[in-house]
Design a protein around this motif. Structure first.
Motif, mmCIF file in Angstrom:
data_model
loop_
_atom_site.group_PDB
_atom_site.id
_atom_site.type_symbol
_atom_site.label_atom_id
_atom_site.label_comp_id
_atom_site.label_asym_id
_atom_site.label_seq_id
_atom_site.Cartn_x
_atom_site.Cartn_y
_atom_site.Cartn_z
ATOM 1 N N UNK A 129 0.834 -1.207 0.000
ATOM 2 C CA UNK A 129 0.000 0.000 0.000
ATOM 3 C C UNK A 129 0.867 1.254 0.000
ATOM 4 N N UNK A 130 1.917 1.256 0.802
ATOM 5 C CA UNK A 130 2.812 2.413 0.844
ATOM 6 C C UNK A 130 3.489 2.617 -0.500
ATOM 7 N N UNK A 131 3.896 1.517 -1.137
ATOM 8 C CA UNK A 131 4.533 1.614 -2.450
ATOM 9 C C UNK A 131 3.590 2.268 -3.462
ATOM 10 N N UNK A 132 2.343 1.814 -3.483
ATOM 11 C CA UNK A 132 1.356 2.389 -4.403
ATOM 12 C C UNK A 132 1.094 3.849 -4.051
ATOM 13 N N UNK A 133 0.961 4.134 -2.756
ATOM 14 C CA UNK A 133 0.728 5.506 -2.304
ATOM 15 C C UNK A 133 1.850 6.434 -2.758
ATOM 16 N N UNK A 134 3.087 5.989 -2.590
ATOM 17 C CA UNK A 134 4.223 6.824 -2.993
ATOM 18 C C UNK A 134 4.310 6.947 -4.518
ATOM 19 N N UNK A 135 3.933 5.911 -5.241
ATOM 20 C CA UNK A 135 3.931 5.995 -6.707
ATOM 21 C C UNK A 135 2.920 7.039 -7.178
ATOM 22 N N UNK A 136 1.728 7.026 -6.591
ATOM 23 C CA UNK A 136 0.704 8.012 -6.938
ATOM 24 C C UNK A 136 1.182 9.418 -6.548
ATOM 25 N N UNK A 137 1.755 9.530 -5.343
ATOM 26 C CA UNK A 137 2.272 10.822 -4.906
ATOM 27 C C UNK A 137 3.397 11.338 -5.792
ATOM 28 N N UNK A 138 4.276 10.438 -6.218
ATOM 29 C CA UNK A 138 5.381 10.817 -7.097
ATOM 30 C C UNK A 138 4.842 11.308 -8.439
ATOM 31 N N UNK A 139 3.857 10.614 -8.970
ATOM 32 C CA UNK A 139 3.251 11.041 -10.238
ATOM 33 C C UNK A 139 2.608 12.429 -10.084
#
Length: 149
Positions: free
Chosen positions: A39-49
């Motif tokens: 979940x954190x990985x996906x959250x950070x990917x969305x945040x990075x985008x």
């Protein structure tokens, strides 16, 4: 009148609200993807985008020369954020949102007293005082009150 401090306070209060939203959102995501780390990985990917899009719209570019002069700790902000997101995604189903966020705020305040006292990591030095300790103690008392429900 200088409204900048009030604007900063409003921004921080809104960011705090976003933190309260982030915890249960990532907890729900963690249950769907079978892990708070996922979940954190996906959250950070969305945040990075999102940050990439904002940086492109604002035409911001990092000063790569200045980054070479940074102390090592300046690169760890994302790591601290990852720890925060994983811990929140894991804790919310076990403790609830209010308890999780209250404990996180208590941890933030305790460490911030130490950082301010010593002027660590380049922050302005602000010695520990009885009133500052009392403020943190009230938050910790709040943790106990939230826990009792």
């Amino acid at each position: 009148m200088n409204f900048a401090p009030y604007l900063a306070m409003l921004a921080v209060v809104l960011a705090g609200g976003a933190t309260a939203l982030q915890a249960p959102t990532n907890a729900r995501l963690a249950s769907a993807v079978a892990s708070p780390v996922n979940a954190a990985f996906i959250s950070f990917a969305v945040g990075t985008a999102a940050l990439g899009i904002i940086a492109a719209v604002l035409h911001t570019r990092p000063d790569m020369v200045a980054t070479r002069a940074l102390p090592a700790y300046a690169w760890f902000g994302g790591l601290y954020g990852a720890i925060f997101v994983v811990a929140a995604a894991w804790a919310v189903p076990r403790l609830g949102v209010a308890m999780t966020i209250t404990l996180m705020v208590a941890g933030q305040l305790l460490l911030s007293l130490v950082l301010d006292h010593f002027g660590a990591l380049g922050v302005p030095q602000s010695p520990i005082s009885l009133t500052r300790v009392a403020g943190v103690a009230l938050v910790i008392a709040g943790v106990l009150l939230v826990r009792r429900g």
